[in-house]
Design an enzyme around this catalytic site. Sequence first.
Site, PDB file in Angstrom:
ATOM      1  N   HIS A 195       0.120 -11.990   0.700  1.00  0.00           N
ATOM      2  CA  HIS A 195      -0.754 -11.003   0.062  1.00  0.00           C
ATOM      3  C   HIS A 195      -1.074 -11.350  -1.399  1.00  0.00           C
ATOM      4  CE1 HIS A 195      -1.457  -6.349  -0.397  1.00  0.00           C
ATOM      5  NE2 HIS A 195      -2.511  -7.061  -0.762  1.00  0.00           N
ATOM      6  N   TYR A 236       0.833  -1.204   0.000  1.00  0.00           N
ATOM      7  CA  TYR A 236       0.000   0.000   0.000  1.00  0.00           C
ATOM      8  C   TYR A 236       0.869   1.256   0.000  1.00  0.00           C
ATOM      9  CZ  TYR A 236      -3.561  -3.428   1.306  1.00  0.00           C
ATOM     10  OH  TYR A 236      -4.381  -4.523   1.336  1.00  0.00           O
TER      11      TYR A 236
END
Length: 313
Positions: free
Chosen positions: A122, A59
Amino acid sequence: MKEMEYRALPGTDLKVSVIGFGASPLGDEFGAIDPDEGERAVHLAIDSGINLFDVSPYYGRTLAENRLGKALAGRRAEVVLASKCGRYDVAEFDFSARRVMASAEESLERLRTDYLDILHAHDIEFGDREQIIHETIPTLKKLKEQGKVRFVGVTGFPLHVLADAAVRGHADIVMSYCRYNLLVRDLGTELAPVLREHGIGLLNASPLHMGILTECDPPAWHPAPEEVKEAGKAVAAICRRYGTSISTVALRFCLNYPPAASTVVGMSRSSQVETNLKALTRTIDPVLMAEIDRAVEPVLNRVWKSGRQENNA
Ligand code: NAD
């Protein structure tokens, strides 16, 4: 304001707030934010009883972890902190043991802590499934043995991939996104019952369908088909007509889903935290819900491809 509710997270000894704080907006993933305001949002969330915080090195390419780490200084003990490893850019993935070990250390440093409550692999559909099961998850477990991570999980989009990797890899937790909200409701088909059977915890992310179920336009990178975005606008107009906020209705809808211990919503402003907390006290008018259902029906469960071809069969 109503007090926060907590649910036990299967697969762990954690109790998590039913509303979790998604920190991807702190990495400017939905547009540039004011970092001081982001920090205030984190503090307000903690003061309001939100204890689950979810972030990733991906992110904002480490920006979100750095900002969240700064905001959590002195408050680490008050939160359940989850981060991720394996995804580092739009098309940069590395699920190898070596990279997972290094990534965990880097996350600990950025988040200014010596342990993570949860470390997820992820977006595993972009990796080799057998590597995820036989190399990545075992490495996460090694970190668990070392006391650097308390529980291990996998995240991603295709439900059967998450179910298979979590069960065969013996993960503690799965985080799924955009599979249970007003627009897509198929989490209970291939994932939630499997996880329940195996005692694996489930976190439901993106209750606002990554920005579609808000009054604002979704980000340019949003992968949903155009007609789904249009349906979101129609739902917003219906909610406006009923004098209610689309984001509050959308979040309440997810809070009513028992298989998920927590609904993780992305936030970067105190006003969003305040609005989202209101969902705790709201119920959805059945007449409004019926109208939303009618508007959504033509595009319900319209998902998109994510990851390797073999994971999108
Ligand atoms: P989301 O559905 O939570 O929507 C976030 C967007 O809605 C942001 O633009 C945010 O600013 C906005 N928003 C939030 N509250 C609002 C309000 N009250 N009014 C108006 N707008 C509001 O999508 P998300 O952020 O992608 O998902 C939540 C979190 O779940 C992420 O931050 C991340 O932590 C996690 N997640 C993980 C994965 C993965 O592991 N693959 C994927 C998606 C999300």
